[in-house]
Scaffold this active site. Structure first.
Site, PDB file in Angstrom:
ATOM      1  CD  GLU A   1      49.101  60.095  65.177  1.00  0.00           C
ATOM      2  OE1 GLU A   1      48.076  59.396  65.063  1.00  0.00           O
ATOM      3  OE2 GLU A   1      49.152  61.111  65.876  1.00  0.00           O
TER       4      GLU A   1
ATOM      5  CB  CYS B   1      45.853  55.765  58.916  1.00  0.00           C
ATOM      6  SG  CYS B   1      45.749  57.537  58.714  1.00  0.00           S
TER       7      CYS B   1
ATOM      8  N   GLY C   1      52.943  54.550  61.015  1.00  0.00           N
ATOM      9  CA  GLY C   1      53.103  53.263  60.331  1.00  0.00           C
ATOM     10  C   GLY C   1      52.265  52.210  61.020  1.00  0.00           C
ATOM     11  CB  SER C   2      52.248  48.572  60.725  1.00  0.00           C
ATOM     12  OG  SER C   2      53.598  48.293  61.016  1.00  0.00           O
TER      13      SER C   2
ATOM     14  CE  LYS D   1      62.968  54.258  57.989  1.00  0.00           C
ATOM     15  NZ  LYS D   1      62.643  53.895  56.611  1.00  0.00           N
TER      16      LYS D   1
ATOM     17  CD  GLU E   1      45.508  49.138  58.780  1.00  0.00           C
ATOM     18  OE1 GLU E   1      46.585  48.679  59.160  1.00  0.00           O
ATOM     19  OE2 GLU E   1      45.265  50.356  58.739  1.00  0.00           O
TER      20      GLU E   1
ATOM     21  N   GLY F   1      55.293  50.039  65.391  1.00  0.00           N
ATOM     22  CA  GLY F   1      55.176  50.941  66.539  1.00  0.00           C
ATOM     23  C   GLY F   1      55.641  50.268  67.826  1.00  0.00           C
TER      24      GLY F   1
END
Ligand code: NAD
Length: 468
Positions: A243, A277, A221-222, A170, A374, A226
């Site tokens: 991750e 990242c 992703g974020s 996806k 971030e 997650g």
């Protein structure tokens, strides 16, 4: 441009959930994806499930051969895919942009293809024979962000299929075009149902992560997403590799020559416009050379060209989407209001599209949102310190732990300090390089599990002991 929203069962499929894809260089609609329905996403999972037994049973060398064909296909279509990627993501064709991403995608595919799946023999003698086999898990859901969309898709898909799993991928709805096209192209090498892709409305991701026929979720992703995925996968006890986000600190010791390190520092932070990242997101510089580093970074930043990624001379493109553009603008404004010194940039462009200038922020400290959060964009806070132990403490005082770096001429000292950074990877005199043979992952709220190499491959198998 209209494009199909699904590839499954070896064919492309159009749904009736339109997803508009914006070109961040002009803010206009670039394409509409005919996104899939829930029933079509279900069909994609069924097709992965149906393909699994035969794919898992193929001889190892045959799976490797087909994956090497995938690498050839990526290379043959690299320019077409790079152009699509630049249009949807914004990154330049040149430099560390789309062409680079495609070449890394081919390299990582070959590398995954060439990994072996060893059988570990614990004991083999008259008393006992104990062997540990690596078995595939089943259907893997691979969920990908918008910053390095093709490469991150490859990082998830290739080890999964190398181990004998099948995949439903996806992509992010912000950057689905190049991935859908890539998956379509790879159908020429892979048996139907081994690699499927779906783009649809917001329900598709949660449906994959909760589905009983999905054995594992591999997610990049974020940290916020997650957490949702982990909760969603709990009821079916799926395996997870997560991750997630980072807020990497770099610490520059006083023995550095600012002019010597400025270019490397700059690209550590601004690669892909900071939307990486493991970009350097907080720069701690010793008091003795603070002004020197600020001046050297400023001099280098003035040479960097920001523009439409399709222009061969652009080194950085726009920010990928409006939400992220607004976040970066807000964080810089807040730093300015708190008394930080904006060395360059800091004013959103008046042009169409999501262009934001390279921004260096001095005299800023911990407690300011652009340091604590971030930013994921082209704005770097430069923070002063006077005691290295204090700098390490501040670098570690965050809930995330993806990467970090120490910059010094004294390599032994830098290596020793690097071991004290709480993160998955700590670099010395560089920040961000990753290798297909070296495990990569985060700790704390940056996630768990690793990618790349034999340890990354092990994330996609279960261990099966045969003991006689
Ligand atoms: P995101 O978490 O918003 O989205 C990532 C993907 O998850 C997208 O495909 C999205 O559609 C999907 N998604 C969203 N909600 C979902 C849900 N409830 N269930 C299932 N899927 C869902 O992240 P983003 O904004 O696309 O990417 C930026 C973030 O990714 C940054 O925090 C960055 O640090 C992180 N990132 C981490 C790594 C790493 O290797 N650690 C690499 C790249 C990016």
């Amino acid at each position: 441009m209209r494009i199909f929203g699904g590839v499954y069962g070896g064919a492309v499929h159009r749904g009736d959930h339109p997803v508009e894809v914006i070109n961040p260089a002009d803010g206009a609609v670039l394409a509409t994806v005919d996104g899939v329905s829930a029933a079509q996403a279900e069909a994609a999972i069924s097709s992965a499930r149906a393909a699994f037994p035969a794919w898992a049973a193929l001889p190892d060398e045959e799976r490797q051969r087909l994956m090497l064909q995938c690498a050839d296909i990526i290379e043959q279509h690299a320019e077409e895919l790079a152009t699509l990627l630049t249009q949807e993501q914004g990154k330049p064709l040149n430099g560390l942009g789309s062409r680079f991403e495609l070449s890394m995608a081919a390299t990582w595919t070959r590398n995954a293809a060439n990994l072996s799946l060893p059988v570990d023999i614990i004991q083999s003698d008259d008393e006992a024979h104990v062997a540990v086999h690596r078995m595939p898990l089943g259907v893997v859901a691979a969920i990908v962000p918008w910053n390095w969309p093709l490469l991150i898709a490859i990082w998830q898909v290739m080890p999964a299929i190398r181990a004998g799993n099948t995949v439903v991928l996806k992509p992010s709805p912000f950057t689905p075009l190049s991935t859908l096209r890539l998956v379509e192209l790879l159908q020429d090498a892979l048996p139907a149902g081994v690699l499927n892709a779906v783009v649809g409305d917001e329900a598709v991701g949660p449906m994959l992560t909760a589905h009983p026929d999905v054995a594992k979720v591999s997610f990049t992703g974020s940290s916020a997403t997650g957490r949702r995925i982990m909760a969603s996968a709990a009821s079916t006890l799926k395996r997870l590799t997560l991750e997630l986000g980072g807020n990497d600190a770099g610490i520059v010791l006083p023995d550095c020559d600012p002019d010597e390190i400025a270019e490397a520092l700059f690209w550590s932070a601004f690669i892909n416009n900071g939307q990486t990242c493991v970009a350097l997101k907080r720069l701690y510089v010793h008091d003795d050379i603070y002004d020197g580093v600020c001046n050297a970074l400023l001099a280098y930043a003035r040479t960097v060209k920001v523009g439409d990624g399709r222009d061969e001379s652009s080194q950085l493109g726009p920010i990928q989407n409006r939400l992220q553009y607004e976040k970066v603008s807000r964080l810089v404004e807040r730093a300015r209001a708190d008394g930080a010194r904006i060395l360059c940039g800091g004013e959103p462009s008046e042009e169409d599209g999501y262009f934001y200038p390279v921004t260096l922020i001095a005299d800023v400290t911990d407690g300011t949102p652009i340091v604590d959060e971030e930013q994921f964009g082209p704005a770097l806070p430069i923070i002063r310190y006077s005691d290295v132990n204090d700098a390490i403490r501040r670098a570690n005082a965050t809930e995330v732990g993806l990467g970090g770096s120490i910059w010094s001429k004294d390599i032994a000292k830098a290596r020793s300090l690097a071991t004290r950074l709480e993160c998955g990877t700590a670099w010395v005199n560089k920040h961000g390089p990753i290798r297909p043979d070296t495990p990569f992952g985060g700790i704390k709220a940056s996630g768990f599990g690793v990618q790349f190499g034999p340890l990354g491959l092990d994330e996609f198998v279960s261990l099966h002991v045969v003991h006689d």
